[in-house]
Write a protein that holds these residues in place. Structure first.
Motif, PDB file in Angstrom:
ATOM      1  N   SER A 105       0.811  -1.213   0.000  1.00  0.00           N
ATOM      2  CA  SER A 105       0.000   0.000   0.000  1.00  0.00           C
ATOM      3  C   SER A 105       0.850   1.271   0.000  1.00  0.00           C
ATOM      4  CB  SER A 105      -0.944   0.020   1.207  1.00  0.00           C
ATOM      5  OG  SER A 105      -0.221   0.097   2.417  1.00  0.00           O
ATOM      6  N   ALA A 108       2.607   3.733  -3.779  1.00  0.00           N
ATOM      7  CA  ALA A 108       2.294   5.019  -4.400  1.00  0.00           C
ATOM      8  C   ALA A 108       3.295   6.087  -3.978  1.00  0.00           C
ATOM      9  CB  ALA A 108       0.883   5.463  -4.023  1.00  0.00           C
ATOM     10  N   ASN A 109       3.920   5.917  -2.808  1.00  0.00           N
ATOM     11  CA  ASN A 109       4.921   6.856  -2.319  1.00  0.00           C
ATOM     12  C   ASN A 109       6.340   6.462  -2.692  1.00  0.00           C
ATOM     13  OD1 ASN A 109       2.963   8.419  -0.824  1.00  0.00           O
ATOM     14  ND2 ASN A 109       2.925   6.745   0.653  1.00  0.00           N
ATOM     15  N   LYS A 113       4.897   6.749 -10.061  1.00  0.00           N
ATOM     16  CA  LYS A 113       3.433   6.715 -10.148  1.00  0.00           C
ATOM     17  C   LYS A 113       2.949   6.481 -11.576  1.00  0.00           C
ATOM     18  CE  LYS A 113       2.278   9.603  -6.130  1.00  0.00           C
ATOM     19  NZ  LYS A 113       3.655   9.703  -5.583  1.00  0.00           N
ATOM     20  N   LYS A 117       0.314   3.467 -12.713  1.00  0.00           N
ATOM     21  CA  LYS A 117      -0.942   3.774 -13.387  1.00  0.00           C
ATOM     22  C   LYS A 117      -1.062   3.083 -14.743  1.00  0.00           C
ATOM     23  CE  LYS A 117      -1.492   8.296 -11.152  1.00  0.00           C
ATOM     24  NZ  LYS A 117      -2.719   7.937 -10.437  1.00  0.00           N
ATOM     25  N   THR A 140      -5.615   1.257  -4.146  1.00  0.00           N
ATOM     26  CA  THR A 140      -6.157   2.513  -4.663  1.00  0.00           C
ATOM     27  C   THR A 140      -5.228   3.197  -5.657  1.00  0.00           C
ATOM     28  OG1 THR A 140      -5.302   3.561  -2.659  1.00  0.00           O
ATOM     29  CG2 THR A 140      -7.642   3.059  -2.710  1.00  0.00           C
ATOM     30  N   SER A 141      -3.943   2.934  -5.601  1.00  0.00           N
ATOM     31  CA  SER A 141      -2.998   3.619  -6.487  1.00  0.00           C
ATOM     32  C   SER A 141      -2.892   2.980  -7.861  1.00  0.00           C
ATOM     33  CB  SER A 141      -1.606   3.633  -5.849  1.00  0.00           C
ATOM     34  OG  SER A 141      -1.642   4.244  -4.589  1.00  0.00           O
ATOM     35  N   TRP A 142      -3.490   1.798  -8.027  1.00  0.00           N
ATOM     36  CA  TRP A 142      -3.350   1.061  -9.283  1.00  0.00           C
ATOM     37  C   TRP A 142      -4.554   1.392 -10.173  1.00  0.00           C
ATOM     38  CZ3 TRP A 142       0.960  -2.396  -9.271  1.00  0.00           C
ATOM     39  CH2 TRP A 142       1.604  -2.497  -8.032  1.00  0.00           C
ATOM     40  N   ASP A 143      -4.549   2.576 -10.743  1.00  0.00           N
ATOM     41  CA  ASP A 143      -5.737   3.134 -11.382  1.00  0.00           C
ATOM     42  C   ASP A 143      -6.232   2.375 -12.611  1.00  0.00           C
ATOM     43  OD1 ASP A 143      -5.723   5.088  -9.478  1.00  0.00           O
ATOM     44  OD2 ASP A 143      -4.815   6.621 -10.748  1.00  0.00           O
TER      45      ASP A 143
END
Length: 229
Positions: A105, A108-109, A113, A117, A140-143
């Motif tokens: 998780s 994303a940091n 990014k 994505k 949530t970061s894996w758009d």
């Protein structure tokens, strides 16, 4: 063999979808094996580099007061085709890793990014932890994710062989759900059904609830057998 024919063969090999198993080390970024086509000869390497991108470079630092969470700025080390390949986290992908790099998780940091994505296919061993502290799965970061594959490997097999996914057979549902419910990062079926672990309704419930429950914009969840070729 004429050069033209060899290049056609390499093109076929390079266009094959791959399951790219990755791992990480504390403060050292994501890693994976180099595709064999890049090792064979200069011709095969030239063809392979047209299809694979070095991806998932690390970012500078996490903003935290905890020194263990600091990371180095590292170049990308994972050869990946975003249109064809599946990024795969094995059971031991974060074994003995400390700090942020053990936590999916936090990617994303940590990870470029723009690359996150672009990932369309993600696979996890159902026994894997998304972090050492037993966080719930959160993507949530894996758009652009379209498919999440969940399965488990035969631990007796080696780790250096190419990997493939095949549809999980109904005879293996019970073993899969037993593993799923033992892992604290997966939570959806605990209250979804009180029926037998072999009940197809439980499997269908998992498939329908997981994409939204794990904060994904998925087209589907697939349960798979993870095999070594």
């Amino acid at each position: 063999m004429p050069s033209e024919i060899r290049n056609r063969v390499w093109e076929i090999v390079a266009k094959e979808p791959r399951v790219v198993a990755i791992n990480t080390k504390t403060n050292s970024g994501l890693r994976s094996s180099i595709p064999p086509i890049l090792h064979v000869c200069s011709e095969s390497r030239s063809v392979g580099l047209k299809h694979y991108t070095l991806a998932f470079e690390s970012q500078t630092h996490l903003r935290t007061d905890t020194p263990a969470h600091e990371i180095n700025v590292l170049p990308p080390r994972v050869y990946f085709n975003f249109e064809r390949d599946t990024l795969y986290f094995r059971e031991q992908w974060n074994k003995d890793v400390e700090g942020a790099w053990c936590c999916l998780s936090q990617f994303a940091n940590l990870v470029n990014k723009g690359d996150l994505k672009r990932v369309k296919r993600l696979g996890l061993d159902v026994n894997a932890r998304v972090c050492s502290d037993c966080h719930f799965a959160n993507f949530t970061s894996w758009d652009t994710l379209e498919i999440l594959y969940l399965g488990y490997e035969d631990v007796r097999l080696g780790s250096d062989c190419p990997i493939s996914f095949s549809e999980l057979e109904s005879k293996d549902y019970e073993d899969f759900l037993r593993r799923y419910n033992m892992n604290p990062c997966w939570t959806l079926t605990r209250s979804a059904s009180k029926s037998s672990l072999q009940d197809l309704d439980t499997i269908e419930c998992l498939k329908s609830e997981a994409p939204t429950g794990y904060r994904m914009n998925l087209k589907k969840l697939e349960l798979v057998s993870i095999e070594h070729l």
